[in-house]
Design an enzyme around this catalytic site. Sequence first.
Site, PDB file in Angstrom:
ATOM      1  N   ARG A  48       0.788  -1.477   0.004  1.00 21.64           N
ATOM      2  CA  ARG A  48       0.402  -0.010  -0.456  1.00 21.64           C
ATOM      3  C   ARG A  48       0.841   0.903  -0.372  1.00 21.64           C
ATOM      4  O   ARG A  48       0.322   2.253  -0.707  1.00 21.64           O
ATOM      5  CB  ARG A  48       0.079   0.370   1.252  1.00 21.64           C
ATOM      6  CG  ARG A  48      -2.113   0.678   1.074  1.00 21.64           C
ATOM      7  CD  ARG A  48      -2.677   0.099   2.229  1.00 21.64           C
ATOM      8  NE  ARG A  48      -3.809  -0.348   2.480  1.00 21.64           N
ATOM      9  CZ  ARG A  48      -5.025  -0.511   2.230  1.00 21.64           C
ATOM     10  NH1 ARG A  48      -5.669   0.734   1.614  1.00 21.64           N
ATOM     11  NH2 ARG A  48      -5.757  -2.038   2.671  1.00 21.64           N
TER      12      ARG A  48
ATOM     13  N   ASP B 286      -3.162  -0.594  -3.815  1.00 25.23           N
ATOM     14  CA  ASP B 286      -4.398  -0.600  -2.957  1.00 25.23           C
ATOM     15  C   ASP B 286      -5.170  -1.591  -3.315  1.00 25.23           C
ATOM     16  O   ASP B 286      -5.801  -2.046  -4.331  1.00 25.23           O
ATOM     17  CB  ASP B 286      -4.843   0.423  -2.517  1.00 25.23           C
ATOM     18  CG  ASP B 286      -6.147   0.280  -2.176  1.00 25.23           C
ATOM     19  OD1 ASP B 286      -6.203  -0.799  -1.255  1.00 25.23           O
ATOM     20  OD2 ASP B 286      -6.883   0.613  -1.353  1.00 25.23           O
TER      21      ASP B 286
ATOM     22  N   LYS C 148       0.143 -18.278   5.264  1.00 29.91           N
ATOM     23  CA  LYS C 148      -1.045 -18.935   6.287  1.00 29.91           C
ATOM     24  C   LYS C 148      -0.818 -16.719   6.981  1.00 29.91           C
ATOM     25  O   LYS C 148      -0.472 -16.238   6.682  1.00 29.91           O
ATOM     26  CB  LYS C 148       0.216 -19.659   6.958  1.00 29.91           C
ATOM     27  CG  LYS C 148       0.801 -18.996   8.231  1.00 29.91           C
ATOM     28  CD  LYS C 148       0.889 -19.583   9.056  1.00 29.91           C
ATOM     29  CE  LYS C 148       0.422 -19.144  10.810  1.00 29.91           C
ATOM     30  NZ  LYS C 148       0.915 -19.334  11.146  1.00 29.91           N
TER      31      LYS C 148
ATOM     32  N   HIS D  59       5.929 -23.251   6.635  1.00 26.87           N
ATOM     33  CA  HIS D  59       7.813 -22.692   6.516  1.00 26.87           C
ATOM     34  C   HIS D  59       7.960 -23.983   7.062  1.00 26.87           C
ATOM     35  O   HIS D  59       9.506 -24.107   6.745  1.00 26.87           O
ATOM     36  CB  HIS D  59       7.944 -21.796   6.857  1.00 26.87           C
ATOM     37  CG  HIS D  59       7.724 -21.268   8.483  1.00 26.87           C
ATOM     38  ND1 HIS D  59       6.365 -21.569   9.409  1.00 26.87           N
ATOM     39  CD2 HIS D  59       9.041 -21.577   9.494  1.00 26.87           C
ATOM     40  CE1 HIS D  59       7.048 -21.099  10.527  1.00 26.87           C
ATOM     41  NE2 HIS D  59       8.464 -21.256  10.712  1.00 26.87           N
TER      42      HIS D  59
ATOM     43  N   LYS E 234      12.148 -26.239   6.685  1.00 28.26           N
ATOM     44  CA  LYS E 234      13.108 -26.375   7.494  1.00 28.26           C
ATOM     45  C   LYS E 234      13.626 -28.391   6.811  1.00 28.26           C
ATOM     46  O   LYS E 234      13.757 -29.161   6.319  1.00 28.26           O
ATOM     47  CB  LYS E 234      12.846 -26.854   8.781  1.00 28.26           C
ATOM     48  CG  LYS E 234      12.553 -25.257   9.635  1.00 28.26           C
ATOM     49  CD  LYS E 234      12.021 -25.991  10.696  1.00 28.26           C
ATOM     50  CE  LYS E 234      10.865 -24.340  11.412  1.00 28.26           C
ATOM     51  NZ  LYS E 234      11.257 -22.949  11.659  1.00 28.26           N
TER      52      LYS E 234
ATOM     53  N   HIS F  16       2.237 -26.666  11.392  1.00 26.40           N
ATOM     54  CA  HIS F  16       3.096 -26.922  11.358  1.00 26.40           C
ATOM     55  C   HIS F  16       3.090 -28.405  12.160  1.00 26.40           C
ATOM     56  O   HIS F  16       3.793 -29.490  11.525  1.00 26.40           O
ATOM     57  CB  HIS F  16       3.847 -26.145  12.222  1.00 26.40           C
ATOM     58  CG  HIS F  16       4.331 -24.955  12.002  1.00 26.40           C
ATOM     59  ND1 HIS F  16       3.825 -23.968  10.111  1.00 26.40           N
ATOM     60  CD2 HIS F  16       4.000 -23.358  12.889  1.00 26.40           C
ATOM     61  CE1 HIS F  16       3.809 -23.081  10.785  1.00 26.40           C
ATOM     62  NE2 HIS F  16       3.988 -22.187  10.989  1.00 26.40           N
TER      63      HIS F  16
ATOM     64  N   LYS G 256       3.970 -21.362  23.930  1.00 28.90           N
ATOM     65  CA  LYS G 256       4.427 -19.477  23.845  1.00 28.90           C
ATOM     66  C   LYS G 256       5.082 -20.134  25.342  1.00 28.90           C
ATOM     67  O   LYS G 256       4.297 -19.587  26.665  1.00 28.90           O
ATOM     68  CB  LYS G 256       3.461 -18.735  23.353  1.00 28.90           C
ATOM     69  CG  LYS G 256       3.708 -18.605  22.328  1.00 28.90           C
ATOM     70  CD  LYS G 256       4.183 -17.867  21.488  1.00 28.90           C
ATOM     71  CE  LYS G 256       3.530 -17.472  19.772  1.00 28.90           C
ATOM     72  NZ  LYS G 256       4.766 -18.026  18.844  1.00 28.90           N
TER      73      LYS G 256
HETATM   74  C1  BG6 Z   1       4.426 -19.274  12.679  1.00 25.14           C
HETATM   75  C2  BG6 Z   1       3.167 -18.437  14.039  1.00 25.14           C
HETATM   76  O1  BG6 Z   1       3.868 -20.192  11.603  1.00 25.14           O
HETATM   77  O2  BG6 Z   1       5.291 -20.116  13.135  1.00 25.14           O
HETATM   78  C3  BG6 Z   1       4.029 -18.448  14.893  1.00 25.14           C
HETATM   79  O3  BG6 Z   1       2.509 -17.932  13.606  1.00 25.14           O
HETATM   80  C4  BG6 Z   1       5.616 -19.059  15.708  1.00 25.14           C
HETATM   81  O4  BG6 Z   1       3.823 -18.045  16.644  1.00 25.14           O
HETATM   82  C5  BG6 Z   1       6.246 -19.480  14.291  1.00 25.14           C
HETATM   83  O5  BG6 Z   1       6.022 -18.579  16.429  1.00 25.14           O
HETATM   84  C6  BG6 Z   1       7.616 -20.517  14.374  1.00 25.14           C
HETATM   85  O6  BG6 Z   1       8.693 -20.268  14.074  1.00 25.14           O
HETATM   86  P1  BG6 Z   1       9.526 -21.109  13.944  1.00 25.14           P
HETATM   87  O7  BG6 Z   1      10.083 -21.245  12.736  1.00 25.14           O
HETATM   88  O8  BG6 Z   1      10.955 -20.240  14.622  1.00 25.14           O
HETATM   89  O9  BG6 Z   1       9.595 -22.140  15.022  1.00 25.14           O
END
Ligand code: BG6
Length: 485
Positions: free
Chosen positions: A49, A90, A148, A178, A182, A240, A334
């Site tokens: 934007r 936009d 995501k 992601h 890894k 994940h 967390k």
């Molecule tokens: C993300 C989550 O998909 O993955 C985050 O939204 C999380 O909350 C993160 O911290 C963790 O990724 P990684 O690669 O640091 O384990």
Amino acid sequence: MPEPKLSADRLLLFGATGDLSRRMLLPSLCALDADGLLSPDLKIIGTARSNMDDAEFRNLAREALETYLPDERRGGMAAFLNRLSYQALDASTLDGFDALADKVNEAGPSDSGMAIFLSTAPSLFGPTIAGLKHAGLTGDNVRMCLEKPLGTDLASSCVINDAVADAFPEDRIFRIDHYLGKETVQNLLALRFANILFEPIWNSNYIDHVQITVAETVGLEGRVAFYNDAGALRDMVQNHMLQLLALVAMEPPTSFDATAVRDEKVKVLRALREVQATETVTGQYRAGAIGGEAVPGYDEELGKHSDTETFTAIKAHVDNWRWKGVPFYLRTGKRLPERVTEIVVKFRCVPHSIFEGMGASMLPNRLVIGIQPEENISLSLMAKVPGLGQDGISLREVPLDIAMPDAFVGQHRRIAYERLLLDLIQGEQTLFVRRDEVEAQWQWVDQVRSAWEAAGVKPQTYTSGSWGPSSAIALTERDGVTWHE
Ligand code: BG6
């Protein structure tokens, strides 16, 4: 051999000025470039934007690279910056898309197509795709990559998937998880399917249970609104952790091919048993200390009361022949004491101990696959303690350890987005999540949430720096299982 796909020579980044772009995407692309992995023809067009011109966008990118890319990987940064251009947009209205198409065309004729990366709020996915379609940017040689969150439940994820499917067939849609980028996650496939050793015993006859832990020390990290609407189940388990579970539990695919691998994963995801609320634990952190540093509670960070879970533990089952009766204990949270992602496979005890009555204690074998921060594989074996054994025989557990960085000295470890961006540019889908997988994941997660709702589950509190509510320990201990810590 499948036909190699043409590498895209245009990459269009939506959300180009955002956090993900600055922290991960631009640094990953620059690192790929420095290693000669990007075609000299590849042009990268950023859009967001904010109003800025090419030079200002290159400055923003330079600052991001200087902040997030280690010195030794910044070789050729100037040449990389030269690939970048920018068009403000936009995305919520159609108005700016023709100008965006002009900007893409300004980069010159494309021989091999374009990859589009959407790193924007999901509410913009639909309008963006409509805009791209309107501007003629969804042709046969265009791939679409989505970051995501892909919805908040099955219904909303179907809406997103339908909107994307309106312009792109599934073989041109790249959904990011992601974790699949890894290195050690991919190594799980090598461990299972490139060694004869494990596959014959990779089943309920020999495996007692599996634990998957994704523990983080961080809290909200400024993502207040997103996280409070999501919670640990939707933020971490839906994507994940279920992907890790699927890779552990799937049948051997016939090849490392996108269809073969994803066909096997989806079978596992569809075989996940419905979970009772009593097989789960939810928690929310309170003030405490991590690494000796005081940290506030979730409600203090948020500034209000909330019932969002920042921790969850679930006893899951895969209802198929191979995994009958084998619990998969999942745990994520967390503000836990350390950052660790690992998979623990606990084998069964030997059926008969020849050492019984000789004072020897026996422990079942255990395979620990460390994904982060350490990338290692450790197999615990029973061994005889050296000695002449006049009072019997003494056995002890000893680890067979492989530290990946030591085993592959000189190979630099790549961050997940390097792998995934390269695969996107090259059109390789194996490490991206297919629609049926995402939907099976949501279906299971929705069922867990319904079970919580029906049972009126509210998160229990836990002190930051602890391993979650004490009931998470009770969840496994009632099965005689201890979490690996
Ligand atoms: C993300 C989550 O998909 O993955 C985050 O939204 C999380 O909350 C993160 O911290 C963790 O990724 P990684 O690669 O640091 O384990």
